[in-house]
Scaffold this motif. Structure first.
Motif, mmCIF file in Angstrom:
data_model
loop_
_atom_site.group_PDB
_atom_site.id
_atom_site.type_symbol
_atom_site.label_atom_id
_atom_site.label_comp_id
_atom_site.label_asym_id
_atom_site.label_seq_id
_atom_site.Cartn_x
_atom_site.Cartn_y
_atom_site.Cartn_z
ATOM 1 N N PRO A 50 1.090 -1.387 0.268
ATOM 2 C CA PRO A 50 0.460 -0.169 -0.098
ATOM 3 C C PRO A 50 1.090 1.119 0.125
ATOM 4 N N GLY A 51 0.066 2.272 -0.486
ATOM 5 C CA GLY A 51 1.314 3.765 -0.328
ATOM 6 C C GLY A 51 1.556 4.139 0.986
ATOM 7 N N ASP A 52 2.056 4.363 1.048
ATOM 8 C CA ASP A 52 2.572 4.509 2.958
ATOM 9 C C ASP A 52 2.091 5.902 3.070
ATOM 10 N N THR A 53 1.000 5.835 4.315
ATOM 11 C CA THR A 53 0.307 7.239 4.523
ATOM 12 C C THR A 53 0.952 7.261 6.521
ATOM 13 N N PHE A 54 0.866 8.859 6.268
ATOM 14 C CA PHE A 54 0.999 8.447 8.506
ATOM 15 C C PHE A 54 -0.952 7.938 8.654
ATOM 16 N N ALA A 55 -1.295 8.711 8.002
ATOM 17 C CA ALA A 55 -2.894 8.000 8.882
ATOM 18 C C ALA A 55 -2.883 6.364 9.048
ATOM 19 N N ASN A 56 -1.929 6.007 8.665
ATOM 20 C CA ASN A 56 -2.648 4.724 8.870
ATOM 21 C C ASN A 56 -1.046 3.489 8.645
ATOM 22 N N THR A 57 -0.791 1.819 9.972
ATOM 23 C CA THR A 57 -0.174 1.382 9.990
ATOM 24 C C THR A 57 -0.520 -0.159 8.693
ATOM 25 N N TYR A 58 0.618 -0.662 8.573
ATOM 26 C CA TYR A 58 0.002 -1.509 7.722
ATOM 27 C C TYR A 58 0.916 -3.004 7.860
ATOM 28 N N GLU A 59 0.384 -3.712 8.384
ATOM 29 C CA GLU A 59 0.661 -5.346 8.592
ATOM 30 C C GLU A 59 0.568 -6.416 7.664
ATOM 31 N N LEU A 60 1.417 -7.443 7.490
ATOM 32 C CA LEU A 60 1.105 -8.129 6.560
ATOM 33 C C LEU A 60 0.461 -9.228 7.273
ATOM 34 N N ASP A 61 -0.816 -9.722 6.373
ATOM 35 C CA ASP A 61 -1.891 -11.096 7.113
ATOM 36 C C ASP A 61 -1.214 -12.184 6.143
ATOM 37 N N ILE A 62 -0.387 -13.224 6.999
ATOM 38 C CA ILE A 62 -1.192 -14.518 5.867
ATOM 39 C C ILE A 62 -2.152 -15.424 6.269
ATOM 40 N N THR A 63 -2.688 -16.039 5.106
ATOM 41 C CA THR A 63 -3.570 -16.543 5.578
ATOM 42 C C THR A 63 -3.834 -18.184 4.257
ATOM 43 N N ASP A 64 -4.091 -18.883 4.455
ATOM 44 C CA ASP A 64 -3.637 -20.141 3.769
ATOM 45 C C ASP A 64 -3.356 -19.536 2.745
ATOM 46 N N GLY A 65 -2.451 -19.248 2.870
ATOM 47 C CA GLY A 65 -1.088 -18.773 1.312
ATOM 48 C C GLY A 65 -1.065 -18.187 0.960
ATOM 49 N N VAL A 66 -2.495 -16.840 1.759
ATOM 50 C CA VAL A 66 -2.610 -16.233 0.624
ATOM 51 C C VAL A 66 -1.871 -14.648 1.764
ATOM 52 N N ALA A 67 -1.286 -13.516 1.061
ATOM 53 C CA ALA A 67 -0.653 -12.712 1.541
ATOM 54 C C ALA A 67 -1.569 -11.130 1.413
ATOM 55 N N SER A 68 -1.499 -10.580 2.414
ATOM 56 C CA SER A 68 -2.471 -8.908 2.093
ATOM 57 C C SER A 68 -1.968 -8.035 2.829
ATOM 58 N N TRP A 69 -2.332 -6.591 2.841
ATOM 59 C CA TRP A 69 -1.532 -6.146 4.105
ATOM 60 C C TRP A 69 -2.585 -5.616 4.589
ATOM 61 N N THR A 70 -3.180 -5.401 6.102
ATOM 62 C CA THR A 70 -4.404 -5.254 6.779
ATOM 63 C C THR A 70 -3.718 -4.022 7.711
ATOM 64 N N GLU A 71 -4.679 -3.114 7.416
ATOM 65 C CA GLU A 71 -3.931 -1.602 7.408
ATOM 66 C C GLU A 71 -5.666 -0.843 8.942
ATOM 67 N N THR A 72 -4.213 -1.170 9.876
ATOM 68 C CA THR A 72 -4.826 -0.096 10.776
ATOM 69 C C THR A 72 -4.531 1.326 10.994
ATOM 70 N N PRO A 73 -5.854 2.034 11.454
ATOM 71 C CA PRO A 73 -5.372 3.568 11.316
ATOM 72 C C PRO A 73 -4.743 3.355 12.922
ATOM 73 N N ARG A 74 -4.204 4.840 12.493
ATOM 74 C CA ARG A 74 -3.272 5.753 13.717
ATOM 75 C C ARG A 74 -4.023 6.386 15.219
ATOM 76 N N ALA A 75 -3.315 6.907 15.705
ATOM 77 C CA ALA A 75 -3.948 7.995 16.716
ATOM 78 C C ALA A 75 -3.520 9.450 15.822
ATOM 79 N N ALA A 76 -4.839 9.659 16.517
ATOM 80 C CA ALA A 76 -4.586 11.428 15.918
ATOM 81 C C ALA A 76 -3.458 12.035 16.251
ATOM 82 N N ASP A 77 -2.730 11.131 17.451
ATOM 83 C CA ASP A 77 -1.393 12.378 18.069
ATOM 84 C C ASP A 77 0.059 12.046 16.984
ATOM 85 N N ASP A 78 -0.424 10.220 16.720
ATOM 86 C CA ASP A 78 0.530 9.672 16.366
ATOM 87 C C ASP A 78 0.741 9.878 14.956
ATOM 88 N N VAL A 79 -0.255 10.488 14.178
ATOM 89 C CA VAL A 79 -0.131 10.764 12.299
ATOM 90 C C VAL A 79 0.627 11.834 12.734
#
Length: 184
Positions: A50-79
């Motif tokens: 995913p594009g690098d943004t300040f508003a989210n963190t991205y974690e790699l998730d591998i389920t049943d041999g398929v990889a995807s990125w999971t997006e999690t919003p950051r706290a406002a002060d962290d952004v």
């Protein structure tokens, strides 16, 4: 490429990570499916990042041999903190790019030589002397070099001011080196 163990445990990205995982064994440069099976490793296609943004963190998730990125919003002060840090680093990168462009055209020794030359020419004129055609041409040349340096510094100032106005998404794709304001 991403590698996991057959039970789904993440090994890492690329052959380097795979080689560290199976150390002290060796693996060929272009491993085959049987090589992977021998070491209990599965090759998983890497999803586009995913594009690098300040508003989210991205974690790699591998389920049943398929990889995807999971997006999690950051706290406002962290952004806000990340954006301030990025702006500071990017302003410094702009200053370094400006310096590089000036020094590529006029290394320090040339700048000192131009200053010394122009001081000598001013001194000559103050004492009533007349500059030769070659001296006048060199004065004109050094003035052009000075105008180039001023144009680079001016572009740097404008680019630095622009950085403060960028949105999160624009900041993620900001390219200091190829900014259109730099003088060619």
């Amino acid at each position: 490429m991403i590698y996991t163990t057959t039970d789904g445990t993440f090994v890492g990205f690329g052959l380097h990570a795979l080689r560290q995982h199976i150390y002290p064994h060796t693996i060929p440069q272009n491993p085959s499916a049987s090589d992977y099976a021998h070491f209990g490793v599965v090759e998983v296609a890497e999803p586009s990042r995913p594009g690098d943004t300040f508003a989210n963190t991205y974690e790699l998730d591998i389920t049943d041999g398929v990889a995807s990125w999971t997006e999690t919003p950051r706290a406002a002060d962290d952004v806000a903190t990340r954006m301030i840090e990025w702006r500071s680093q990017t302003v410094e990168a702009v200053k370094q790019e400006a310096s590089k462009r000036i020094l590529d055209r006029m290394p320090d020794f040339k700048q000192r030589n131009y200053i010394a030359f122009n001081l000598e020419m001013e001194k000559k004129e103050r004492k009533g002397g007349t500059l030769t055609t070659d001296e006048l041409a060199m004065v004109t040349f050094t003035e052009g070099e000075w105008e180039f340096a001023k144009a680079i510094r001016s572009a740097s100032n404008v680019i630095e001011a622009e950085i403060a106005l960028l949105t999160d998404v624009e900041a993620g794709v900001f390219d200091v080196e190829n900014h259109p304001l730099w003088v060619v």
